[in-house]
Design a protein around this motif. Structure first.
Motif, short mmCIF file in Angstrom:
data_model
loop_
_atom_site.label_atom_id
_atom_site.label_comp_id
_atom_site.label_asym_id
_atom_site.label_seq_id
_atom_site.Cartn_x
_atom_site.Cartn_y
_atom_site.Cartn_z
N VAL A 184 0.73 -0.96 0.11
CA VAL A 184 -0.15 0.03 0.24
C VAL A 184 1.00 1.20 -0.11
O VAL A 184 2.00 1.13 0.51
N ASP A 185 0.59 2.35 -0.77
CA ASP A 185 1.11 3.57 -0.60
C ASP A 185 0.47 4.37 0.34
O ASP A 185 -0.23 5.15 0.33
N VAL A 186 1.19 4.26 1.53
CA VAL A 186 0.88 4.92 2.81
C VAL A 186 0.68 6.71 2.47
O VAL A 186 -0.23 7.18 2.80
N ASP A 187 1.66 6.87 1.62
CA ASP A 187 1.58 8.52 1.44
C ASP A 187 0.40 9.14 0.86
O ASP A 187 0.19 10.06 0.67
N ALA A 188 -0.38 8.20 0.25
CA ALA A 188 -1.81 8.66 -0.60
C ALA A 188 -2.69 8.90 0.36
O ALA A 188 -3.86 9.64 -0.17
N PHE A 189 -2.48 8.50 1.72
CA PHE A 189 -3.49 8.71 2.50
C PHE A 189 -3.44 9.65 3.72
O PHE A 189 -2.18 9.55 4.20
N GLY A 190 -4.33 10.35 4.17
CA GLY A 190 -4.51 10.71 5.45
C GLY A 190 -4.33 9.83 6.76
O GLY A 190 -3.73 10.11 7.63
N VAL A 191 -5.54 8.92 6.70
CA VAL A 191 -5.59 7.87 7.61
C VAL A 191 -5.81 6.47 6.98
O VAL A 191 -6.90 6.42 6.06
N ILE A 192 -5.23 5.51 7.40
CA ILE A 192 -5.61 4.15 7.27
C ILE A 192 -5.91 3.58 8.41
O ILE A 192 -5.19 3.67 9.35
N PHE A 193 -7.23 2.90 8.40
CA PHE A 193 -7.28 2.26 9.80
C PHE A 193 -8.12 0.78 9.70
O PHE A 193 -8.58 0.75 8.48
N GLY A 194 -8.14 0.17 10.71
CA GLY A 194 -8.59 -1.07 10.54
C GLY A 194 -8.89 -1.91 11.79
O GLY A 194 -7.86 -1.85 12.48
N GLY A 195 -9.80 -2.84 11.81
CA GLY A 195 -9.71 -3.91 12.81
C GLY A 195 -8.83 -4.98 12.48
O GLY A 195 -8.70 -5.46 11.65
N ALA A 196 -8.27 -5.61 13.57
CA ALA A 196 -7.18 -6.79 13.51
C ALA A 196 -7.76 -7.85 13.29
O ALA A 196 -6.92 -8.76 12.97
N GLN A 197 -9.10 -8.25 13.38
CA GLN A 197 -9.48 -9.57 13.58
C GLN A 197 -9.65 -10.26 12.26
O GLN A 197 -10.29 -11.29 12.12
N LYS A 198 -8.99 -9.66 10.81
CA LYS A 198 -9.02 -10.36 9.72
C LYS A 198 -7.68 -11.15 9.41
O LYS A 198 -7.49 -12.04 9.27
N ASN A 199 -6.75 -10.21 9.65
CA ASN A 199 -5.36 -10.57 9.18
C ASN A 199 -4.51 -10.36 10.25
O ASN A 199 -3.21 -11.08 10.04
N LEU A 200 -4.70 -9.80 11.23
CA LEU A 200 -3.77 -9.19 12.23
C LEU A 200 -3.77 -9.45 13.65
O LEU A 200 -3.12 -9.16 14.52
N GLY A 201 -4.82 -10.46 14.00
CA GLY A 201 -4.85 -10.71 15.29
C GLY A 201 -6.56 -11.05 15.77
O GLY A 201 -7.15 -11.08 15.10
N PRO A 202 -6.55 -11.14 17.30
CA PRO A 202 -7.95 -11.32 17.81
C PRO A 202 -8.57 -9.89 17.60
O PRO A 202 -8.34 -8.73 17.30
N ALA A 203 -9.86 -10.05 17.80
CA ALA A 203 -10.87 -8.80 17.52
C ALA A 203 -10.86 -7.97 18.94
O ALA A 203 -10.33 -8.37 20.00
N GLY A 204 -11.21 -6.81 18.43
CA GLY A 204 -11.01 -5.49 19.59
C GLY A 204 -10.23 -4.54 19.54
O GLY A 204 -10.45 -3.60 20.09
N MET A 205 -9.12 -4.80 18.53
CA MET A 205 -8.10 -3.74 18.58
C MET A 205 -8.17 -3.05 17.21
O MET A 205 -8.34 -3.78 16.07
#
Length: 362
Positions: A184-205
């Motif tokens: 992902v080209d982070v510089d294209a965005f002001g804010v990137i956000f998302g829940g962790a419970q798909k690819n990155l860990g348990p739900a809640g964060m």
């Protein structure tokens, strides 16, 4: 026996990560304690959190111009935090409505007093399409342009980043269902956000990457734990953070890195998805409703030609060790989520089962 878990979230996690976590559960870093029990202020855990942040930056290429925040409340919490940090009541923000998650964000922005202008609405296609590039205009004075990069429920993914359409307006993207599944080209965005419970860990964060010039704009009544500037200054530890989620995130990030990084993840994910789409498209028994250019590599909905067979299909899948294939209640049919941790063997097992079910039931 481990099953092939096609859940949209909480989702299947990498087996090596789960095994590592299990081996460390009662004695983490020779502390005689679980990571669940250690102080979030102690040197071991602060080092763990710092390592997770550093690894995210390596994987995404996020520079020091961006804050990396680990926040409670999941992505839904940010539906409130985003307008609270970027607008005053009565301000305008632009939205692309491509499905249920973008619709929820729009509704919450309106509840926060934002004039939420929907500049593209895919309702006429029952949210099986995405807007063409150049087909919408962001209103003058909009505080940000918001979109959901991957709609988990409908299996729709935006095929481009609307940088030209934003024309200098900060782009805010919910990437929950595709987080770190591809570069992902982070510089294209002001804010990137998302829940962790798909690819990155348990739900809640929630994991948010926020351009630092957008910090310090929060309304006076925004809770401190959702004030990005306050949380950035506290290294996401104004309060006790979700320690176990951060620990698991760190293990998963290193697993991604050791597996070749985001380019390798994208290659694997695209290959898995293409195999399943090919199986669907070459069959008269199964179908996918999403226009091809807008198809998600992460969430693949499909229907059977005879819906009365849905129950039998799901029961047989469970018996074959293929779980959580039932589609969202608002859509029906089936849905296979092929996140980073879904193996090639899992996809092969699903395709083989689908072929056998078609052979015996068509």
């Amino acid at each position: 026996m481990r099953v092939h878990n096609f859940s949209a979230g909480p989702a299947q996690l990498p087996l090596p990560v789960l095994e590592r976590a299990a081996s460390e559960l009662t004695d983490w870093r020779s502390s005689g304690m679980s990571v669940l029990e250690v102080s979030h202020r102690g040197k071991d855990f602060t080092a763990c959190a710092a390592d997770a942040e550093a690894t995210i930056r390596r994987l995404t290429g996020a520079s020091d111009d961006y804050a990396v925040l680990f926040l409670a409340g999941g992505a839904t919490g940010q539906f409130s935090a985003i307008p609270g940090n970027l607008t005053e009541r009565g301000d305008t923000a632009a939205f692309l409505n491509t499905g249920q998650w973008s619709a929820k964000a729009i509704k919450e922005a309106q509840r926060q007093g934002v004039d939420a202008v929907v500049v593209a609405d895919e309702a006429d296609s029952s949210y099986t399409t995405t807007p063409d590039a150049g087909s919408f205009t962001v209103p003058e004075g909009a505080r940000y342009l918001y979109y959901c990069a991957n709609e988990t429920i409908g299996g729709v993914a935006m095929p481009y980043v609307p940088t030209a359409e934003a024309a200098g307006v900060p782009i805010v993207a919910d990437v929950s269902s595709m987080y770190l599944s591809r570069p992902v080209d982070v510089d294209a965005f002001g804010v990137i956000f998302g829940g962790a419970q798909k690819n990155l860990g348990p739900a809640g964060m929630d994991i948010s990457l926020i351009r630092k010039d957008l910090l310090g704009r929060a309304r006076a009544d925004v809770p401190a734990i959702w004030d990005w500037k306050v949380m950035a200054e506290a290294d996401s530890m104004l309060n006790t953070p979700p320690t176990f989620s951060i620990y698991l995130l760190g293990l998963i990030l290193h697993w991604i890195e050791d597996s070749g990084g985001l380019a390798a993840m994208a290659e694997r994910n695209d290959a898995k998805a293409q195999r399943l789409y090919d199986a669907i498209d070459t069959s008269d028994f199964y179908s996918n409703p999403v226009e091809k250019r807008s198809r998600s590599a992460m969430n693949i909905p499909f229907t059977l030609a005879d819906p009365s067979l849905d129950t039998a299909f799901l029961a047989g899948a469970e018996d074959a060790g293929l779980t959580n294939l039932k589609g969202h209640r608002s859509v029906g049919g089936m849905r296979a989520s092929l996140y980073n941790a879904m193996t090639d063997d899992g996809v092969s097992a699903l395709i083989d089962y689908m072929a056998e079910f078609e052979r015996t039931r068509a």
